[in-house]
Design a protein around this motif. Structure first.
Motif, PDB file in Angstrom:
ATOM      1  N   GLN A 204       0.834  -1.197   0.000  1.00 49.33           N
ATOM      2  CA  GLN A 204       0.000   0.000   0.000  1.00 49.33           C
ATOM      3  C   GLN A 204       0.877   1.259   0.000  1.00 49.33           C
ATOM      4  O   GLN A 204       2.066   1.201   0.309  1.00 49.33           O
ATOM      5  N   PRO A 205       0.297   2.407  -0.357  1.00 46.94           N
ATOM      6  CA  PRO A 205       1.059   3.656  -0.295  1.00 46.94           C
ATOM      7  C   PRO A 205       1.616   3.884   1.108  1.00 46.94           C
ATOM      8  O   PRO A 205       0.997   3.500   2.106  1.00 46.94           O
ATOM      9  N   ARG A 206       2.777   4.498   1.167  1.00 47.77           N
ATOM     10  CA  ARG A 206       3.476   4.684   2.439  1.00 47.77           C
ATOM     11  C   ARG A 206       2.658   5.491   3.446  1.00 47.77           C
ATOM     12  O   ARG A 206       2.681   5.212   4.639  1.00 47.77           O
ATOM     13  N   GLY A 207       1.948   6.501   2.996  1.00 47.09           N
ATOM     14  CA  GLY A 207       1.195   7.350   3.914  1.00 47.09           C
ATOM     15  C   GLY A 207       2.097   8.352   4.615  1.00 47.09           C
ATOM     16  O   GLY A 207       3.307   8.422   4.377  1.00 47.09           O
ATOM     17  N   GLY A 208       1.525   9.118   5.513  1.00 49.60           N
ATOM     18  CA  GLY A 208       2.270  10.209   6.124  1.00 49.60           C
ATOM     19  C   GLY A 208       2.924   9.895   7.447  1.00 49.60           C
ATOM     20  O   GLY A 208       3.636  10.735   8.006  1.00 49.60           O
ATOM     21  N   ASN A 209       2.724   8.692   7.987  1.00 51.39           N
ATOM     22  CA  ASN A 209       3.309   8.384   9.292  1.00 51.39           C
ATOM     23  C   ASN A 209       4.811   8.163   9.241  1.00 51.39           C
ATOM     24  O   ASN A 209       5.508   8.391  10.220  1.00 51.39           O
ATOM     25  N   ALA A 210       5.300   7.689   8.104  1.00 54.48           N
ATOM     26  CA  ALA A 210       6.730   7.408   7.957  1.00 54.48           C
ATOM     27  C   ALA A 210       7.324   8.338   6.893  1.00 54.48           C
ATOM     28  O   ALA A 210       6.622   8.793   5.988  1.00 54.48           O
ATOM     29  N   PRO A 211       8.630   8.608   6.980  1.00 55.46           N
ATOM     30  CA  PRO A 211       9.271   9.460   5.979  1.00 55.46           C
ATOM     31  C   PRO A 211       9.454   8.723   4.663  1.00 55.46           C
ATOM     32  O   PRO A 211       9.351   7.487   4.598  1.00 55.46           O
ATOM     33  N   GLU A 212       9.744   9.457   3.626  1.00 55.74           N
ATOM     34  CA  GLU A 212      10.021   8.853   2.318  1.00 55.74           C
ATOM     35  C   GLU A 212      11.231   7.937   2.384  1.00 55.74           C
ATOM     36  O   GLU A 212      11.303   6.923   1.702  1.00 55.74           O
ATOM     37  N   TYR A 213      12.177   8.307   3.241  1.00 59.97           N
ATOM     38  CA  TYR A 213      13.401   7.505   3.387  1.00 59.97           C
ATOM     39  C   TYR A 213      13.973   7.752   4.787  1.00 59.97           C
ATOM     40  O   TYR A 213      13.664   8.751   5.445  1.00 59.97           O
ATOM     41  N   THR A 214      14.798   6.813   5.251  1.00 58.25           N
ATOM     42  CA  THR A 214      15.606   7.035   6.449  1.00 58.25           C
ATOM     43  C   THR A 214      17.006   7.411   6.008  1.00 58.25           C
ATOM     44  O   THR A 214      17.373   7.231   4.833  1.00 58.25           O
ATOM     45  N   VAL A 215      17.802   7.922   6.935  1.00 57.05           N
ATOM     46  CA  VAL A 215      19.116   8.463   6.598  1.00 57.05           C
ATOM     47  C   VAL A 215      20.162   7.930   7.566  1.00 57.05           C
ATOM     48  O   VAL A 215      19.930   7.886   8.782  1.00 57.05           O
ATOM     49  N   ASP A 216      21.306   7.509   7.025  1.00 58.04           N
ATOM     50  CA  ASP A 216      22.431   7.142   7.884  1.00 58.04           C
ATOM     51  C   ASP A 216      23.018   8.389   8.532  1.00 58.04           C
ATOM     52  O   ASP A 216      23.016   9.466   7.926  1.00 58.04           O
ATOM     53  N   PRO A 217      23.560   8.273   9.740  1.00 60.87           N
ATOM     54  CA  PRO A 217      24.251   9.417  10.331  1.00 60.87           C
ATOM     55  C   PRO A 217      25.439   9.837   9.475  1.00 60.87           C
ATOM     56  O   PRO A 217      26.113   9.004   8.858  1.00 60.87           O
ATOM     57  N   GLY A 218      25.686  11.138   9.426  1.00 60.70           N
ATOM     58  CA  GLY A 218      26.854  11.645   8.723  1.00 60.70           C
ATOM     59  C   GLY A 218      28.132  11.293   9.463  1.00 60.70           C
ATOM     60  O   GLY A 218      28.114  10.813  10.603  1.00 60.70           O
ATOM     61  N   ASP A 219      29.258  11.536   8.817  1.00 61.46           N
ATOM     62  CA  ASP A 219      30.565  11.184   9.373  1.00 61.46           C
ATOM     63  C   ASP A 219      30.990  12.238  10.394  1.00 61.46           C
ATOM     64  O   ASP A 219      31.710  13.189  10.078  1.00 61.46           O
ATOM     65  N   VAL A 220      30.535  12.053  11.633  1.00 63.51           N
ATOM     66  CA  VAL A 220      30.855  13.004  12.696  1.00 63.51           C
ATOM     67  C   VAL A 220      32.344  12.955  13.031  1.00 63.51           C
ATOM     68  O   VAL A 220      32.945  13.967  13.400  1.00 63.51           O
ATOM     69  N   VAL A 221      32.958  11.784  12.885  1.00 61.42           N
ATOM     70  CA  VAL A 221      34.391  11.660  13.172  1.00 61.42           C
ATOM     71  C   VAL A 221      35.201  12.547  12.222  1.00 61.42           C
ATOM     72  O   VAL A 221      36.156  13.214  12.634  1.00 61.42           O
ATOM     73  N   ALA A 222      34.825  12.573  10.952  1.00 64.22           N
ATOM     74  CA  ALA A 222      35.526  13.429   9.998  1.00 64.22           C
ATOM     75  C   ALA A 222      35.359  14.902  10.370  1.00 64.22           C
ATOM     76  O   ALA A 222      36.301  15.695  10.258  1.00 64.22           O
ATOM     77  N   LEU A 223      34.159  15.267  10.828  1.00 60.53           N
ATOM     78  CA  LEU A 223      33.920  16.635  11.272  1.00 60.53           C
ATOM     79  C   LEU A 223      34.803  16.949  12.475  1.00 60.53           C
ATOM     80  O   LEU A 223      35.419  18.029  12.557  1.00 60.53           O
ATOM     81  N   GLU A 224      34.887  16.012  13.386  1.00 62.85           N
ATOM     82  CA  GLU A 224      35.696  16.201  14.586  1.00 62.85           C
ATOM     83  C   GLU A 224      37.180  16.331  14.250  1.00 62.85           C
ATOM     84  O   GLU A 224      37.914  17.109  14.889  1.00 62.85           O
ATOM     85  N   GLN A 225      37.645  15.595  13.252  1.00 58.37           N
ATOM     86  CA  GLN A 225      39.050  15.676  12.859  1.00 58.37           C
ATOM     87  C   GLN A 225      39.402  17.036  12.272  1.00 58.37           C
ATOM     88  O   GLN A 225      40.541  17.489  12.372  1.00 58.37           O
ATOM     89  N   ARG A 226      38.414  17.681  11.661  1.00 61.49           N
ATOM     90  CA  ARG A 226      38.630  19.022  11.130  1.00 61.49           C
ATOM     91  C   ARG A 226      38.535  20.082  12.223  1.00 61.49           C
ATOM     92  O   ARG A 226      39.069  21.187  12.069  1.00 61.49           O
ATOM     93  N   LEU A 227      37.833  19.764  13.312  1.00 61.45           N
ATOM     94  CA  LEU A 227      37.555  20.740  14.369  1.00 61.45           C
ATOM     95  C   LEU A 227      37.922  20.156  15.734  1.00 61.45           C
ATOM     96  O   LEU A 227      37.109  20.105  16.651  1.00 61.45           O
TER      97      LEU A 227
END
Length: 413
Positions: A204-227
């Motif tokens: 059935q159609p996804r409906g509005g309760n769930a998002p179109e997609y889920t997302v993996d967390p971004g690379d926080v370690v890479a951000l931390e290495q820069r900062l």
């Protein structure tokens, strides 16, 4: 077990789509704008059973922030909000304040799955853990890191607040200022969002309760290495409580749970002290103080007895499985069938093992030889914290003034 609505995620890093249901998570995707246009969703920072955490651009203050969106199960008189507001607005001057998360903003989203509190804080880095490449017997960095955690907990306890869930996953590294970065620079560092389509199992159609997609967390370690900084921040006050509250449970993970949690005793703010001792040892040793084979409270009880001996009768009688592993005096029994024998490993021996590579750490009795000077202060501190008697544990003022922290200085950004 209830029947699934959505197909399981193809990613081990994204949340289960079935968490998007009535009173569950609020559906969000990259580019969504929340709170009357103020916050634009840019990337995922993480997720849990009761929240998703997003990197957002605050278009009003022109800065990057973290927005934690709680599930609809969290009541609108949420204690976490009350405690964060108390922490943020207090006039109490304490050094530890700079190491505790501060609330920048909060608001409610009314969505298809319910009403959801949103908590806005500064963006932080990865979880606290022993730095790779440190010599196995190096204590200087663990001393500096754990001092900040002790300062943070001391500040909370000055306000009459216990954290209730202090372990390394709830202590993050702070980041240097990066609000002037363009969004392109942020994506170049953290990676583009990795999306996983959400679909219903019944077609059935996804409906509005769930998002179109889920997302993996971004690379926080890479951000931390820069900062990079060596400054920490204590986060997640979801399990926090006020001194004097009458509690029936505390959700600290078993390796960091005080005896009164795992055996069943009076639950008080003293649990933070035990948890701090576990965290301190973990940073020094690169493994947990209390060892678990299967992650159960039963394993925690076995290893606490192996470390400290038989607990007081008020705790001992609450453990129904004690006779499988120990004689009435607390000495281990021989193994039977598939059950493993508990080997005594006193706290002193656990500290003594820090002077050896991981492959050479052993059991012993802890009494064979005196501790070397660089480990004696650590042992003295842990001995004052890691004890069955909750009321006898050192106060945070005593912890902060202990010789183990002599000469240690908290870092600045």
């Amino acid at each position: 077990m209830s029947q699934r609505t959505y197909a399981p995620s193809t990613s081990t890093f994204a949340e289960d789509p079935d968490r998007y249901r009535k009173d569950g998570l609020h559906p969000l995707v990259i580019g969504d704008i929340i709170n009357n246009g103020r916050y634009r969703i840019m990337h995922k920072l993480g997720s849990g059973s009761f929240a998703t955490i997003w990197l957002c651009r605050d278009t009003s203050e022109h800065r990057y922030v973290s927005v934690k969106v709680l599930s609809g199960e969290s009541s609108l008189d949420c204690k976490e909000i009350q405690i964060l507001e108390a922490i943020t607005t207090t006039t109490v001057a304490h050094k530890g304040r700079e190491f505790v998360v501060q609330l920048l903003d909060h608001f409610v989203i009314d969505g298809p799955n319910g009403k959801h509190w949103c908590l806005v804080t500064k963006v932080a880095g990865s979880r606290l853990e022993r730095k790779p490449g440190l010599p196995y017997n190096s204590l200087e960095w663990p001393r500096v890191a754990s001092l900040q955690v002790a300062e943070a907990l001391a500040f909370l306890h000055t306000l009459g607040i216990a954290h209730g869930d202090c372990y390394t996953s709830n202590v993050l590294f702070q980041l240097q200022y990066f609000d002037e970065w363009s969004e392109e620079e942020v994506y170049a560092c953290m990676g583009q969002p990795n999306k996983h389509p959400v679909r219903r199992l019944d077609g059935q159609p996804r409906g509005g309760n769930a998002p179109e997609y889920t997302v993996d967390p971004g690379d926080v370690v890479a951000l931390e290495q820069r900062l990079p900084t060596d400054k920490i921040i204590l986060i997640d006050l979801g399990a926090a409580f006020y001194h004097g509250e009458d509690l029936d449970h505390i959700w600290t993970p078993a390796p960091h749970s005080a005896p009164e949690i795992v055996f069943g005793g009076d639950l008080t703010y003293q649990v933070d002290k035990w948890a701090f001792g576990c965290l301190l040892y973990e940073l020094c040793a690169d493994h947990t103080l209390v060892k678990l084979l299967f992650g159960w409270n039963n394993d925690a009880m076995k290893d606490q007895v192996a470390m400290l001996g038989k607990p007081p009768s008020a705790l001992w009688k609450n453990w129904e499985a004690r006779d499988k592993y120990f004689h009435p005096d607390g000495t281990p029994k021989e193994a039977q069938g598939r059950r493993l024998k508990v080997k005594p490993l006193p706290l002193k021996q656990r500290v003594m093992n820090l002077d050896k590579p991981l492959s050479e750490r052993d059991y012993g009795t802890g009494d064979e030889a005196p501790l070397p000077p660089h480990l004696q202060d650590l042992y003295d501190l842990l001995e004052g914290i890691i004890t069955y008697d909750a009321k006898a544990r050192l106060s945070f003022d005593e912890i902060l003034s202990h010789p183990f922290f002599s000469g240690a200085r908290t870092p600045k950004i």
